[in-house]
Scaffold this active site. Structure first.
Site, short mmCIF file in Angstrom:
data_model
loop_
_atom_site.label_atom_id
_atom_site.label_comp_id
_atom_site.label_asym_id
_atom_site.label_seq_id
_atom_site.Cartn_x
_atom_site.Cartn_y
_atom_site.Cartn_z
N ARG A 266 48.24 77.81 -18.69
CA ARG A 266 48.72 77.31 -17.40
C ARG A 266 50.23 77.08 -17.47
O ARG A 266 50.97 77.38 -16.55
CB ARG A 266 48.04 76.00 -17.00
N TYR B 44 45.58 74.82 -21.20
CA TYR B 44 46.83 74.27 -20.65
C TYR B 44 48.06 75.03 -21.13
O TYR B 44 49.05 75.12 -20.41
CB TYR B 44 46.94 72.76 -20.96
N HIS C 54 49.20 63.13 -11.11
CA HIS C 54 48.25 63.69 -12.08
C HIS C 54 48.93 64.29 -13.31
O HIS C 54 48.33 65.08 -14.02
CB HIS C 54 47.35 64.73 -11.40
N VAL D 186 50.16 69.76 -10.78
CA VAL D 186 50.76 69.59 -12.09
C VAL D 186 51.69 70.77 -12.39
O VAL D 186 52.15 70.96 -13.51
CB VAL D 186 49.65 69.47 -13.17
N THR E 226 45.02 69.64 0.50
CA THR E 226 44.16 68.84 -0.39
C THR E 226 42.79 68.65 0.27
O THR E 226 42.71 68.38 1.46
CB THR E 226 44.85 67.52 -0.78
N CYS F 194 51.37 57.95 -31.58
CA CYS F 194 52.54 57.08 -31.32
C CYS F 194 52.89 57.01 -29.84
O CYS F 194 53.82 56.30 -29.46
CB CYS F 194 53.74 57.52 -32.15
P1 NAD Z 1 41.37 71.38 -4.11
O1 NAD Z 1 41.34 72.64 -4.89
O2 NAD Z 1 40.23 70.47 -4.19
O3 NAD Z 1 41.59 71.71 -2.56
C1 NAD Z 1 42.58 72.59 -2.12
C2 NAD Z 1 42.54 72.61 -0.60
O4 NAD Z 1 43.62 73.42 -0.17
C3 NAD Z 1 41.27 73.21 -0.01
O5 NAD Z 1 40.72 72.30 0.93
C4 NAD Z 1 41.74 74.49 0.69
O6 NAD Z 1 41.08 74.73 1.93
C5 NAD Z 1 43.20 74.22 0.92
N1 NAD Z 1 44.05 75.41 0.91
C6 NAD Z 1 43.91 76.57 0.22
N2 NAD Z 1 44.92 77.41 0.47
C7 NAD Z 1 45.74 76.79 1.35
C8 NAD Z 1 46.96 77.12 1.99
N3 NAD Z 1 47.55 78.29 1.77
N4 NAD Z 1 47.52 76.21 2.83
C9 NAD Z 1 46.93 75.01 3.06
N5 NAD Z 1 45.76 74.64 2.50
C10 NAD Z 1 45.18 75.50 1.64
O7 NAD Z 1 42.70 70.67 -4.51
P2 NAD Z 1 43.10 69.14 -4.61
O8 NAD Z 1 42.60 68.41 -3.42
O9 NAD Z 1 44.53 69.14 -4.94
O10 NAD Z 1 42.29 68.60 -5.88
C11 NAD Z 1 42.18 69.37 -7.04
C12 NAD Z 1 42.70 68.77 -8.33
O11 NAD Z 1 42.99 69.91 -9.16
C13 NAD Z 1 44.00 68.04 -8.25
O12 NAD Z 1 43.83 66.88 -8.98
C14 NAD Z 1 45.05 68.90 -8.97
O13 NAD Z 1 45.75 68.15 -9.93
C15 NAD Z 1 44.26 69.93 -9.73
N6 NAD Z 1 44.79 71.32 -9.58
C16 NAD Z 1 46.15 71.52 -9.54
C17 NAD Z 1 46.65 72.80 -9.33
C18 NAD Z 1 48.16 72.98 -9.30
O14 NAD Z 1 48.89 72.17 -9.86
N7 NAD Z 1 48.68 74.02 -8.63
C19 NAD Z 1 45.79 73.88 -9.16
C20 NAD Z 1 44.39 73.65 -9.20
C21 NAD Z 1 43.91 72.34 -9.42
ZN ZN Z 2 53.51 60.78 -32.66
#
Ligand code: NAD
Ligand code: ZN
Length: 246
Positions: A70, A67, A120, A104, A188, A131
């Site tokens: 990230r 993290y 998230h 995130v 998503t 705390c």
């Molecule tokens: P996911 O990775 O499961 O799905 C991403 C979706 O986005 C896929 O279906 C894909 O086809 C589509 N996609 C890819 N590129 C695209 C584009 N340019 N335009 C439109 N669609 C596109 O993601 P999710 O459903 O968000 O679930 C994953 C979990 O992972 C979440 O809980 C999230 O918090 C976390 N996560 C977050 C990040 C971030 O903050 N950027 C990155 C990776 C994972």
């Molecule tokens: Zn503390």
């Protein structure tokens, strides 16, 4: 490249309530990797290695290393046209606009959205396991393998909702979904619950549902109007159409 032809049957009015759910796909064009497009990996890690409470219990230093990277990576990441299009939509709708994100990465606030629910958590924040106080990453000593609380010296953990944990602000989200006229889901996959079921809640309350995704999401049968493609390309044009700008 050919210019994508966009067609939509919807028009938004200022009095329409619009709730948007975004996922990792909306940040893909900013250079951040999604899970699903990467064989279930987040960067090079299996999600169970870094995104569960069990992983933190087993190896807090490894989870922090992930993290911390990230978080530091965010300094070089910018919002893309899809993020900015949602700022235009919020400007038009005002308080009738709600943005719920599973991301995130903080890119929606960097772009300028205000009415934002980070369900998230956020890479910019952490909290103390003793705390419970929250801190910005910028306020703590990130050099330590497992950073400690500036107040009580307890162990800190990233303020990320891990798999198996309950997302933030669920009451507020449910309320918004019950009263929305339109529900948009963008970038998503429909695999991660409870977010995957928001479309169903909105639909049961008579909302029109719209999806934009590179691939068909798992819950695509619940989407009234689906646009398959990149969010950065499609969303600005769609929002222009919904707002009657062309
Ligand atoms: P996911 O990775 O499961 O799905 C991403 C979706 O986005 C896929 O279906 C894909 O086809 C589509 N996609 C890819 N590129 C695209 C584009 N340019 N335009 C439109 N669609 C596109 O993601 P999710 O459903 O968000 O679930 C994953 C979990 O992972 C979440 O809980 C999230 O918090 C976390 N996560 C977050 C990040 C971030 O903050 N950027 C990155 C990776 C994972
Ligand atoms: Zn503390």
């Amino acid at each position: 490249m050919m210019n994508a032809k966009i067609k939509t049957k919807f028009k938004f009015q200022k009095k329409d309530r619009v709730t948007v759910l975004t996922g990792a796909g909306i940040s893909a064009e900013s250079g951040l990797k999604t899970f699903r497009d990467n064989g279930g990996l987040w960067e090079t890690h299996q999600v169970e290695e870094v995104a569960t409470p069990e992983a933190f219990e087993k190896d807090a230093a490894l989870v922090w290393r992930f993290y911390r990277q990230r978080y530091l990576q965010l300094a070089d990441v910018k919002p893309n046209p899809a993020h900015f299009a949602l700022v235009d939509l919020e400007k038009f709708l005002g308080d009738n606009f709600t943005l719920i994100t599973q991301n995130v990465d903080g890119l929606h606030s960097k772009a300028g959205n205000k009415n934002l629910i980070e369900m998230h958590g956020s890479l910019q924040k952490c909290f103390c396991l003793s705390c419970q106080q929250k801190f910005l990453m910028s306020e703590i000593n990130l050099m330590k393998k497992v950073p400690s609380c500036p107040v009580c010296k307890g162990d800190l953990r990233p303020d990320i909702v891990w798999f198996g944990e309950i997302p933030h602000h669920m009451d507020e989200i449910t309320l918004r979904l019950r009263h929305t006229n339109y529900f948009l889901m963008i970038g998503t996959s429909g695999y991660v619950y409870p977010a995957a079921q928001f479309v169903q809640i909105a639909r049961l309350n008579a909302a029109k549902t719209i999806g934009i995704n590179l691939e068909k999401p798992l819950n695509s049968s619940l989407i009234d109007e689906f646009h398959q493609g990149k969010a950065g390309l499609f969303l600005p044009k769609l929002i222009d159409c919904w707002l009657n700008k062309n």
